[in-house]
Design a protein around this motif. Structure first.
Motif, PDB file in Angstrom:
ATOM      1  N   LEU A 348      58.860   4.905  66.262  1.00  0.00           N
ATOM      2  CA  LEU A 348      59.047   4.926  64.804  1.00  0.00           C
ATOM      3  C   LEU A 348      60.057   3.876  64.360  1.00  0.00           C
ATOM      4  N   HIS A 349      59.783   3.306  63.197  1.00  0.00           N
ATOM      5  CA  HIS A 349      60.723   2.372  62.568  1.00  0.00           C
ATOM      6  C   HIS A 349      60.980   2.837  61.147  1.00  0.00           C
ATOM      7  N   ASP A 350      62.226   2.797  60.730  1.00  0.00           N
ATOM      8  CA  ASP A 350      62.557   3.025  59.310  1.00  0.00           C
ATOM      9  C   ASP A 350      63.781   2.181  59.005  1.00  0.00           C
ATOM     10  N   PRO A 351      63.692   1.294  57.996  1.00  0.00           N
ATOM     11  CA  PRO A 351      64.814   0.385  57.731  1.00  0.00           C
ATOM     12  C   PRO A 351      66.082   1.107  57.267  1.00  0.00           C
ATOM     13  N   LEU A 352      65.955   2.351  56.812  1.00  0.00           N
ATOM     14  CA  LEU A 352      67.132   3.061  56.279  1.00  0.00           C
ATOM     15  C   LEU A 352      67.877   3.867  57.348  1.00  0.00           C
ATOM     16  N   TYR A 353      67.298   3.957  58.546  1.00  0.00           N
ATOM     17  CA  TYR A 353      67.911   4.778  59.595  1.00  0.00           C
ATOM     18  C   TYR A 353      68.321   3.913  60.788  1.00  0.00           C
ATOM     19  N   THR A 354      69.473   4.260  61.404  1.00  0.00           N
ATOM     20  CA  THR A 354      69.888   3.563  62.623  1.00  0.00           C
ATOM     21  C   THR A 354      69.038   4.065  63.796  1.00  0.00           C
ATOM     22  N   ARG A 355      69.107   3.337  64.900  1.00  0.00           N
ATOM     23  CA  ARG A 355      68.365   3.766  66.095  1.00  0.00           C
ATOM     24  C   ARG A 355      68.816   5.164  66.525  1.00  0.00           C
ATOM     25  N   GLY A 356      70.139   5.361  66.458  1.00  0.00           N
ATOM     26  CA  GLY A 356      70.696   6.662  66.864  1.00  0.00           C
ATOM     27  C   GLY A 356      70.177   7.787  65.974  1.00  0.00           C
TER      28      GLY A 356
END
Ligand SMILES: NC(=O)c1ccc[n+]([C@@H]2O[C@H](COP(=O)([O-])OP(=O)(O)OC[C@H]3O[C@@H](n4cnc5c(N)ncnc54)[C@H](O)[C@@H]3O)[C@@H](O)[C@H]2O)c1
Length: 428
Positions: A348-356
């Motif tokens: 999953l990718h979301d620009p608003l969330y960090t990897r953690g």
């Protein structure tokens, strides 16, 4: 007027700021210590347009402060507003534990003459049947010694200030005088028109009915989208045309309905209807249609000749709304679970969330810049960051099929780059 707002979250804090901006002396009470510290430093922690400025001004002028000490705050105020979320337990019943526990604290410190107003959405009858007896364990009578009110919060993230001051504020009371007091209080401190529905129950149901309308109408759009796919029609064009006569207001189909409101509140009503011995088939069916969209669209991927078993699936967007970092009951979770059930590996990718943060929510994070892309890409959230994608490049990097869960991208651009394209309401 001295006002306590219990629950200084995304809805409670703007409300507290609004009261302070119209002359209230407000204490925002919350159990979250770091949130309380930020508020007391005049710092806005949510992305809610316009609220940060009011907060900084209200804190520096001493009309707004935050506290974790509810027992110490309650005896000092005239009005108590409760705005903490009521969610579902694993049996899909309203979980009233927190709101009842807060109510016990209010009861223990209740002062005659106060008005207690619940704004968090609850099942019909909750204020009278569950909360009033707790408040009255204080020895004081609702409607006589103190006023008891239900007034649903009807605002939307990122539009909160405008909605607070423009969307009519619905109020109901334990009796006519409590409802009247609510009418006067909200009229003075919000400036929005007031609709006095009289009873607590009517005010509770007004909020729920509006939310169920939305869920059912999204389900209708999803159902008709499936029909359009089978009939080889483009549901978007059909909807735009159908909606021009002023008789219909068909909504947009999609891969799922998220958030802690729309997918939750139908169960509040279904639960109470069952207790009353009636079934609500449209409400129940709408829930299963909307929660079935992820499975339905993933099945179309397999039907298009790309098996999910053993393949990688990239989900774009964890949030349930574009541009907002909120993921409660996001359809990303349904897409993940359905894909995994079909044997896929999900990233999953979301620009608003960090990897953690992405990992903490049970997903493997994916770097959109990495050289290889999974063959299946599913758009869950139409974030602005995803608006302009290089589809020919995606094709070269290994993508084969795009599931555009929000009908966000231009179909001819995607298909023109050699990728397959699936979207609700459009045949493959
Ligand atoms: N978020 C929305 O878009 C929206 C829209 C309309 C209505 N609402 C209504 O507003 C309610 C609150 O939503 P929100 O988005 O502000 O939630 P939120 O999660 O942002 O905030 C809730 C706050 O309550 C605090 N809290 C929890 N338990 C507490 C306790 N025992 N004592 C004091 N504080 C406590 C939490 O720490 C948190 O800061 C929802 O349940 C719903 O009824 C929300």
């Amino acid at each position: 007027m001295k006002i306590a707002v219990i629950g200084a979250g995304k809805m409670g804090l703007p409300l507290a700021c609004q009261f302070a901006s119209r002359g209230g002396e407000v204490v925002a009470c919350d159990i979250n210590k770091s949130l309380v510290a930020s508020i007391n430093a005049g710092q806005m922690v949510f992305d809610e347009p316009g609220v940060g400025e009011i907060l900084a001004q209200a804190v520096s002028s001493g009309v707004l402060r935050a506290s974790t000490d509810l027992p110490a705050t309650l005896p000092l105020v005239d009005v108590v507003i409760v705005l903490i979320p009521v969610l579902l337990n694993p049996r899909r019943e309203a979980d009233l534990d927190t709101i009842e526990s807060v109510t016990r604290t209010i009861a223990a410190h209740l002062v005659p003459g106060q008005m207690v107003s619940y704004e968090a959405t609850v099942p019909v009858g909750t204020t009278r049947d569950r909360l009033q007896p707790i408040l009255e364990s204080s020895g004081y009578r609702a409607g006589e010694d103190f006023d008891l009110v239900f007034s649903p919060e009807r605002v939307k993230s990122r539009l909160v200030l405008r909605h607070l001051t423009h969307v009519p504020k619905i109020v109901g009371g334990v009796n006519a005088s409590s409802a009247k007091r609510a009418e006067e209080f909200y009229g003075a401190y919000l400036g929005a028109p007031i609709i006095n529905l009289g009873s607590l129950e009517a005010a509770e149901f007004a909020k729920l009915a509006g939310m169920l309308y939305r869920d059912a109408n999204i389900a209708l759009a999803n159902e008709l989208a499936e029909y359009a796919e089978a009939a080889g029609l483009d549901f978007r064009d059909v909807t735009a045309a159908a909606n021009t006569d002023g008789e219909s207001a068909l909504l947009t189909p999609g891969i799922g309905v998220g958030g802690h409101c729309t997918p939750v509140y139908p169960y509040f009503v279904l639960q109470d209807a069952k207790r009353r011995g009636i079934s609500l088939p449209i409400t129940a069916k709408a829930r299963s249609i909307n929660d079935g969209q992820a499975a339905r669209l993933l099945d179309r991927v397999s039907r298009n000749g790309i098996p999910l078993d053993g393949n990688d699936v990239l989900i774009l967007g964890l949030g349930f709304r574009p541009g907002v970092k909120e993921h409660a009951l996001s359809s990303a979770f349904l897409i993940r679970d359905e894909a995994v059930q079909r044997g896929a590996r999900v990233v999953l990718h979301d620009p608003l969330y960090t990897r953690g943060e992405i990992e903490a929510h049970g997903f493997t994070p994916f770097d959109l810049e990495s050289s290889a892309l999974p063959p299946v890409v599913v758009l869950n959230t139409a974030h602005a960051e995803y608006a302009h994608m290089n589809f020919p490049c995606w094709r070269k990097r290994g993508a084969k099929i795009i599931v555009d869960g929000r009908r966000f991208w231009d179909v001819s651009q995607v298909r023109g780059s050699g990728l397959q394209y699936i979207a609700p309401g459009l045949s493959s």
